[in-house]
Scaffold this motif. Structure first.
Motif, PDB file in Angstrom:
ATOM      1  N   SER A  81      52.727 -12.816  14.493  1.00 28.50           N
ATOM      2  CA  SER A  81      53.589 -13.913  14.056  1.00 28.50           C
ATOM      3  C   SER A  81      52.880 -15.201  14.441  1.00 28.50           C
ATOM      4  O   SER A  81      52.439 -15.353  15.578  1.00 28.50           O
ATOM      5  CB  SER A  81      54.949 -13.848  14.752  1.00 28.50           C
ATOM      6  N   ASP A  86      59.042 -20.957  14.062  1.00 33.16           N
ATOM      7  CA  ASP A  86      59.730 -19.663  14.045  1.00 33.16           C
ATOM      8  C   ASP A  86      59.836 -19.083  15.455  1.00 33.16           C
ATOM      9  O   ASP A  86      60.842 -18.457  15.806  1.00 33.16           O
ATOM     10  CB  ASP A  86      58.987 -18.674  13.142  1.00 33.16           C
ATOM     11  N   SER A  87      58.790 -19.276  16.258  1.00 29.04           N
ATOM     12  CA  SER A  87      58.814 -18.732  17.627  1.00 29.04           C
ATOM     13  C   SER A  87      59.848 -19.435  18.487  1.00 29.04           C
ATOM     14  O   SER A  87      60.419 -18.837  19.403  1.00 29.04           O
ATOM     15  CB  SER A  87      57.429 -18.834  18.270  1.00 29.04           C
ATOM     16  N   ASP A  89      62.675 -20.785  17.192  1.00 33.82           N
ATOM     17  CA  ASP A  89      63.974 -20.358  16.664  1.00 33.82           C
ATOM     18  C   ASP A  89      64.276 -18.896  16.971  1.00 33.82           C
ATOM     19  O   ASP A  89      65.432 -18.514  17.155  1.00 33.82           O
ATOM     20  CB  ASP A  89      64.014 -20.562  15.143  1.00 33.82           C
ATOM     21  N   ASP A  90      63.238 -18.064  17.004  1.00 36.15           N
ATOM     22  CA  ASP A  90      63.401 -16.613  17.150  1.00 36.15           C
ATOM     23  C   ASP A  90      62.280 -16.059  18.042  1.00 36.15           C
ATOM     24  O   ASP A  90      61.365 -15.407  17.564  1.00 36.15           O
ATOM     25  CB  ASP A  90      63.364 -15.954  15.766  1.00 36.15           C
ATOM     26  N   ILE A  92      62.067 -13.643  20.164  1.00 33.50           N
ATOM     27  CA  ILE A  92      61.915 -12.208  20.376  1.00 33.50           C
ATOM     28  C   ILE A  92      60.978 -11.584  19.346  1.00 33.50           C
ATOM     29  O   ILE A  92      60.154 -10.729  19.673  1.00 33.50           O
ATOM     30  CB  ILE A  92      63.284 -11.478  20.393  1.00 33.50           C
ATOM     31  N   THR A  93      61.070 -12.021  18.082  1.00 32.06           N
ATOM     32  CA  THR A  93      60.192 -11.465  17.047  1.00 32.06           C
ATOM     33  C   THR A  93      58.735 -11.797  17.348  1.00 32.06           C
ATOM     34  O   THR A  93      57.853 -10.930  17.233  1.00 32.06           O
ATOM     35  CB  THR A  93      60.590 -12.003  15.660  1.00 32.06           C
ATOM     36  N   THR A  94      58.482 -13.029  17.740  1.00 33.18           N
ATOM     37  CA  THR A  94      57.111 -13.419  18.081  1.00 33.18           C
ATOM     38  C   THR A  94      56.602 -12.632  19.285  1.00 33.18           C
ATOM     39  O   THR A  94      55.464 -12.147  19.285  1.00 33.18           O
ATOM     40  CB  THR A  94      57.042 -14.930  18.364  1.00 33.18           C
TER      41      THR A  94
END
Length: 314
Positions: A81, A86-87, A89-90, A92-94
């Motif tokens: 990622s 994005d990291s 905002d989210d 956990i995904t990153t």
């Protein structure tokens, strides 16, 4: 050699794949297409040494184990990622992609004794404090979860070199741009600016525009990535690559637009993660790999603009 490129359908990944194929290695590509796209690599499908594409997630341990039964010689691990906002905002995904996914790749590399070249980022650094540029010993500053996840992964990658003797190398290319980079919000500043210019739109600068970037043309970056894989001198090292000169975002916009009236400043979307000065010192890459950049910023912008004008792949 047998080579795996994770994230090989991405912007930098497709150029790494091209370089490896041109060097006559057998190349496999793994990508989940969350950011990459098949159109980036479709031209390679008829090459004899292109061994195929697997759509899959680096967090899928069963898939990764199966893929590594091929017994690769090198894995270029670019799958990640990559979006700072994005990291934020989210996170956990990153973290799962960039840190845990890297750990799963490391485990398979250790099991099969596969050299790992790990693609990190200049975004792990604190700002440059002199005109001498940022060396690999420069202070790090995880100003975003993206940078934090990359630093964590870097440490795991190097720990496998020291603990197990696994050949690994951490590479930190600076801001890379060029053909095949996306021109939307997830793209790079050069591609976005050029796209807006071509469409007659204003070039929008976040914040003051005084922040600087060291902009590396993508084919120079791909050559650096591949050279780090080829060289045993790179094992156990962290290595930078950049142009070796920086430019403010204001000056970059003017260079591309050619007209101050085509530029406007807007409120910054993530000022807390902004690095005010990025300037690469690539002496180590030159010493260990004999690497130097070949394409200056003006030429790189010309090439990128020609590509953007010639394609619908944006």
């Amino acid at each position: 050699m047998k080579v795996l490129v994770t994230g090989g359908a991405g912007f930098i990944g497709r150029w790494v794949v091209k370089k490896l194929l041109d060097d006559n290695h057998n190349v496999w590509v793994l990508d989940d297409l969350s950011n990459g796209r098949m159109a980036n690599i479709e031209e390679y499908e008829n090459k004899n040494n292109y061994m195929g594409f697997t759509k899959g997630d680096i967090r899928d341990r069963k898939l990764i184990k199966s893929l590594f039964e091929t017994k690769f010689d090198i894995c270029f691990h670019l799958g990640a990622s990559i979006n700072v906002q994005d990291s934020i905002d989210d996170p956990i995904t990153t973290f799962e992609n960039d840190t845990i996914g890297t750990f799963y790749i490391l485990e398979e590399c250790k099991k099969h004794n596969v050299k790992l070249v790990f693609m990190s980022t200049c975004m792990v650094y604190d700002r440059a404090i002199s005109n001498g540029g940022i060396t690999e010993s420069h202070a790090t500053k995880p100003a975003s979860p993206y940078a934090g996840a990359k630093i964590a992964a870097e440490n795991m990658v190097l720990s496998y070199y020291y603990a197990y003797g696994l050949p690994t190398v951490v590479i930190r290319p600076f801001n890379t741009y060029g053909p095949y980079q996306k021109t939307g919000g997830e793209g790079g500043v050069v591609a976005i600016f050029i796209k807006n210019k071509v469409e007659g739109k204003k070039l929008k600068i976040y914040g003051s525009g005084e922040q600087t970037r060291d902009l590396l043309y993508v084919e120079d970056c791909a050559r650096f990535v591949v050279d780090a894989g080829y060289s045993s001198k790179a094992n156990g090292e962290i290595i930078n690559a950049g142009l070796g000169c920086d430019i403010s975002i204001n000056d970059l916009a003017l260079l591309i637009a050619g007209d101050k009236t085509k530029i406007e400043h807007v409120k910054h979307i993530h000022p807390q993660s902004e690095i005010s000065k990025l300037l690469c010192n690539y002496d180590k890459a030159n010493k260990l790999l004999g690497w130097v950049p070949h394409v200056d910023l003006e030429e790189g912008i010309i090439r990128t603009e020609e590509w953007i004008k010639s394609t619908n792949l944006l």
